[in-house]
Design a protein around this motif. Structure first.
Motif, PDB file in Angstrom:
ATOM      1  N   CYS A 124      -6.582  13.731  -5.318  1.00 50.77           N
ATOM      2  CA  CYS A 124      -5.906  14.536  -4.647  1.00 50.77           C
ATOM      3  C   CYS A 124      -5.619  15.861  -5.566  1.00 50.77           C
ATOM      4  N   ALA A 125      -5.276  15.664  -5.916  1.00 51.41           N
ATOM      5  CA  ALA A 125      -4.861  16.873  -7.335  1.00 51.41           C
ATOM      6  C   ALA A 125      -5.780  17.608  -7.007  1.00 51.41           C
ATOM      7  N   THR A 126      -6.754  17.416  -7.187  1.00 51.23           N
ATOM      8  CA  THR A 126      -8.171  18.246  -7.684  1.00 51.23           C
ATOM      9  C   THR A 126      -8.780  19.114  -5.801  1.00 51.23           C
ATOM     10  N   GLY A 127      -8.580  18.670  -5.140  1.00 53.91           N
ATOM     11  CA  GLY A 127      -8.679  18.995  -3.811  1.00 53.91           C
ATOM     12  C   GLY A 127      -9.691  18.026  -3.104  1.00 53.91           C
ATOM     13  N   ARG A 128     -10.396  17.230  -3.714  1.00 53.08           N
ATOM     14  CA  ARG A 128     -12.066  16.366  -3.277  1.00 53.08           C
ATOM     15  C   ARG A 128     -10.774  15.490  -2.314  1.00 53.08           C
ATOM     16  N   LEU A 129     -10.010  14.827  -1.957  1.00 53.77           N
ATOM     17  CA  LEU A 129      -9.180  13.849  -1.704  1.00 53.77           C
ATOM     18  C   LEU A 129      -8.244  14.523  -0.449  1.00 53.77           C
ATOM     19  N   ALA A 130      -7.825  14.525   0.984  1.00 57.83           N
ATOM     20  CA  ALA A 130      -6.828  15.288   1.301  1.00 57.83           C
ATOM     21  C   ALA A 130      -5.193  13.923   1.451  1.00 57.83           C
ATOM     22  N   GLY A 131      -5.490  12.408   1.512  1.00 55.91           N
ATOM     23  CA  GLY A 131      -4.730  12.046   2.014  1.00 55.91           C
ATOM     24  C   GLY A 131      -5.548  10.246   1.701  1.00 55.91           C
ATOM     25  N   ALA A 132      -4.925   9.216   1.417  1.00 51.93           N
ATOM     26  CA  ALA A 132      -5.688   7.924   1.835  1.00 51.93           C
ATOM     27  C   ALA A 132      -4.519   6.980   1.074  1.00 51.93           C
ATOM     28  N   GLU A 189       7.404  12.041  -6.635  1.00 50.31           N
ATOM     29  CA  GLU A 189       6.745  13.332  -6.181  1.00 50.31           C
ATOM     30  C   GLU A 189       6.496  14.294  -7.290  1.00 50.31           C
ATOM     31  N   ILE A 190       4.951  14.362  -7.285  1.00 53.40           N
ATOM     32  CA  ILE A 190       4.106  14.671  -8.408  1.00 53.40           C
ATOM     33  C   ILE A 190       4.114  16.062  -8.489  1.00 53.40           C
ATOM     34  N   HIS A 191       4.863  16.632  -9.759  1.00 49.96           N
ATOM     35  CA  HIS A 191       4.762  18.358  -9.143  1.00 49.96           C
ATOM     36  C   HIS A 191       3.740  18.568 -11.331  1.00 49.96           C
ATOM     37  N   ASP A 192       3.673  18.218 -11.808  1.00 50.47           N
ATOM     38  CA  ASP A 192       2.270  18.502 -13.121  1.00 50.47           C
ATOM     39  C   ASP A 192       1.523  16.519 -13.011  1.00 50.47           C
ATOM     40  N   VAL A 193      -0.108  17.014 -12.423  1.00 52.12           N
ATOM     41  CA  VAL A 193       0.062  15.420 -12.393  1.00 52.12           C
ATOM     42  C   VAL A 193      -1.200  14.868 -13.798  1.00 52.12           C
ATOM     43  N   GLY A 194      -1.086  15.993 -14.953  1.00 55.17           N
ATOM     44  CA  GLY A 194      -1.531  16.092 -15.736  1.00 55.17           C
ATOM     45  C   GLY A 194      -0.512  14.798 -17.147  1.00 55.17           C
ATOM     46  N   ARG A 195       0.686  15.313 -17.124  1.00 62.54           N
ATOM     47  CA  ARG A 195       1.580  14.744 -17.407  1.00 62.54           C
ATOM     48  C   ARG A 195       1.797  13.258 -17.255  1.00 62.54           C
ATOM     49  N   ALA A 196       2.243  13.022 -15.680  1.00 64.90           N
ATOM     50  CA  ALA A 196       2.644  12.327 -14.807  1.00 64.90           C
ATOM     51  C   ALA A 196       1.202  11.030 -15.517  1.00 64.90           C
ATOM     52  N   GLN A 197      -0.078  11.520 -15.416  1.00 66.08           N
ATOM     53  CA  GLN A 197      -1.786  10.428 -15.593  1.00 66.08           C
ATOM     54  C   GLN A 197      -1.028   9.433 -16.803  1.00 66.08           C
ATOM     55  N   GLN A 198      -0.104   9.525 -17.666  1.00 62.78           N
ATOM     56  CA  GLN A 198       0.600   8.770 -19.036  1.00 62.78           C
ATOM     57  C   GLN A 198       1.029   7.527 -17.897  1.00 62.78           C
ATOM     58  N   ASP A 256       1.845  22.994  -1.681  1.00 64.41           N
ATOM     59  CA  ASP A 256       1.688  23.912  -3.586  1.00 64.41           C
ATOM     60  C   ASP A 256       0.866  23.372  -4.573  1.00 64.41           C
ATOM     61  N   GLY A 257       0.021  22.290  -3.987  1.00 64.84           N
ATOM     62  CA  GLY A 257      -0.406  21.647  -4.951  1.00 64.84           C
ATOM     63  C   GLY A 257       0.311  20.066  -5.524  1.00 64.84           C
ATOM     64  N   ASN A 258       1.700  19.840  -4.985  1.00 59.94           N
ATOM     65  CA  ASN A 258       2.336  18.478  -5.176  1.00 59.94           C
ATOM     66  C   ASN A 258       1.750  17.442  -4.329  1.00 59.94           C
ATOM     67  N   VAL A 259       1.703  16.750  -5.404  1.00 58.75           N
ATOM     68  CA  VAL A 259       0.834  14.845  -4.920  1.00 58.75           C
ATOM     69  C   VAL A 259       2.320  14.029  -5.069  1.00 58.75           C
ATOM     70  N   GLU A 304       0.585  -0.943  -0.379  1.00 60.36           N
ATOM     71  CA  GLU A 304       0.258  -0.322   0.150  1.00 60.36           C
ATOM     72  C   GLU A 304       1.247   0.963   0.149  1.00 60.36           C
ATOM     73  N   VAL A 305       0.307   1.957  -1.214  1.00 60.24           N
ATOM     74  CA  VAL A 305       1.256   3.831  -0.878  1.00 60.24           C
ATOM     75  C   VAL A 305       0.081   4.222  -0.215  1.00 60.24           C
ATOM     76  N   ARG A 306       1.062   5.768   0.423  1.00 58.68           N
ATOM     77  CA  ARG A 306       0.283   6.761   0.958  1.00 58.68           C
ATOM     78  C   ARG A 306      -0.386   7.935  -0.659  1.00 58.68           C
ATOM     79  N   VAL A 307      -1.678   8.423  -0.411  1.00 57.66           N
ATOM     80  CA  VAL A 307      -1.573   9.474  -1.937  1.00 57.66           C
ATOM     81  C   VAL A 307      -1.962  10.517  -0.877  1.00 57.66           C
ATOM     82  N   THR A 308      -1.158  11.478  -1.022  1.00 63.30           N
ATOM     83  CA  THR A 308      -0.812  12.730   0.010  1.00 63.30           C
ATOM     84  C   THR A 308      -0.557  14.671  -1.218  1.00 63.30           C
TER      85      THR A 308
END
Length: 422
Positions: free
Chosen positions: A81-89, A55-64, A15-18, A7-11
């Motif tokens: 998480c990037a849209t702010g609808r999830l604090a962490g999971a 360490e993701i600074h551009d979620v759009g590009r990383a989705q590929q 600054d909006g980095n995931v 399991e990984v932790r997504v936060t």
């Protein structure tokens, strides 16, 4: 019974980095790092690497590549998480082929940067052309990790935010090793020949896609078109790829400037304070001697050079501190297999046991002293010795697939089978 899923932790930070977090980090020389589209991936080198931390600074590009490295669940959590609808999971990871290939590519870049080559410790260096060509093949195999927006040279000649998307550059830099690589393929046993053929075909495909040409690449294509290599006599890959650099470890006492010996000791060999290929990685590579020359007190520094260290052009230095005094820089010059330097120092009359702190560094590159990492350096040496021992053995039929990070690199196989005296 199957092992429980990782399991990984997504936060998300302010600054909006995931961040996709897996465990805790260690010193930088214990981490394999890979710059990919929109993110930086890291794996621990010691122990089971598992999935990377991102360490993701551009979620759009990383989705590929997110779904192909972690699985759809993690990719969806990163987007939410990037849209702010999830604090962490906490999200389970689905192992994938691209994740294994990416881990191997990251480990290859780690080996190019941190491999602790040492004549003193008996750890052979990895041949850079051989490692570079396999990295080119792995980079091409992992193209899904990269995108065109960060690829290529920028206006000032830098590589943007994807410096590791460099298959074409690696082929161009190390193309001289293509002919020896083909010779090895022709002479290798079936298991190693399979790995060699995979690397050669990936290089050919990468070169073709990048529009590269030249006699070495044309010969490679011609050989591959024959489907299977013509068998030749066995050969020593260590000798096949060896560079004639004239390195010979000096024996006996080092040259000294005379005078009465006051004290001698060893310094710290912190790999983080200089680039690769300059200093022998052994803990005993850095030493000092204090001598009395009449009324003067001279401090001499001796550092065993890496086998590939340049004779000139590297302004290596030693940082010396005596008896809690100020830090003093001592310039080092290459002499045979040593970096050496001398400086006068102040010692109280009758001083025979000065407290000396000594580090070797490259000014401008040096990040500064950090916490003691001697235990981690020992663990890295133990790791590479295990990898070399594995590389020297025949590969069984049920060996891990090529993309699995524990499998030895071709450069490790060549280093492990060389008859050079280490």
């Amino acid at each position: 019974m199957a092992p429980p899923p990782v399991e990984v932790r997504v936060t998300r930070d302010d600054d909006g980095n995931v961040r996709v977090a897996v465990g805790s980090a260690g010193p930088d020389f214990t981490l394999a790092v890979l710059d990919v589209a929109g993110a930086v991936l890291t794996w621990p080198v010691l122990g089971d690497p598992g999935p990377p931390t991102a360490e993701i600074h551009d979620v759009g590009r990383a989705q590929q590549w997110l779904w192909a490295v972690y699985g759809e669940g993690v990719a969806a959590a990163v987007h939410t998480c990037a849209t702010g609808r999830l604090a962490g999971a906490g999200v389970p990871v689905d192992p994938t082929a691209l994740a294994a290939d990416a881990a191997r590519l990251g480990l290859g870049h780690w080996a190019a940067r941190w491999w602790p080559a040492s004549h003193l410790d008996g750890i052979p260096a990895l041949q850079p052309d051989l490692l570079g060509l396999e990295l080119a093949a792995l980079t091409h195999q992992c193209q899904q990790l990269f995108d065109a927006s960060g690829d290529g040279l920028g206006e000032l000649g830098d590589f943007g935010d994807q410096p590791d998307d460099c298959a074409a550059e690696l082929i161009e830099e190390h193309r001289a090793a293509l002919d020896p690589l083909i010779q090895w393929w022709r002479a290798a046993s079936a298991d190693t020949a399979q790995q060699l053929e995979r690397v050669l075909r990936l290089i050919d495909d990468a070169a073709d896609g990048a529009g590269l040409d030249g006699p070495e690449l044309r010969r490679l294509r011609s050989v591959l078109d024959r489907s299977s290599p013509a068998a030749t006599a066995s050969l020593d890959p260590g000798r096949l790829f060896a560079r004639n650099d004239g390195y010979a470890l000096a024996a006996g006492e080092q040259l000294v400037a005379g005078g009465r010996l006051i004290a001698r000791g060893s310094g710290t060999n912190d790999w983080r304070r200089y680039p690769p290929g300059l200093v022998d990685a052994s803990e005993t590579a850095v030493s000092w001697t204090a001598r009395a020359l009449g009324a003067r007190r001279q401090f001499e520094v001796d550092v065993v050079a890496h086998s590939a260290a340049p004779v000139t052009g590297a302004p290596l230095a030693a940082e010396v501190r005596v008896n809690d005094g100020p830090h003093t820089r001592v310039a080092l010059a290459r002499r045979d297999d040593m970096w050496t330097g001398r400086a006068d120092l102040d010692l109280p009359p009758g001083e025979t046991r000065p407290r000396v702190e000594l580090d070797v560094l490259l000014p401008g590159f040096d990040p500064g002293p950090g916490p003691d990492t001697g235990a981690e350096r020992d663990a890295i040496r133990a790791l590479v010795r295990r990898r070399l021992a594995t590389a020297a053995l025949p590969v069984p039929n049920d060996a891990p697939p090529h993309g699995s990070s524990p499998a030895p690199f071709l450069a490790e196989i060549a280093a492990a089978t060389t008859d050079e005296d280490y």
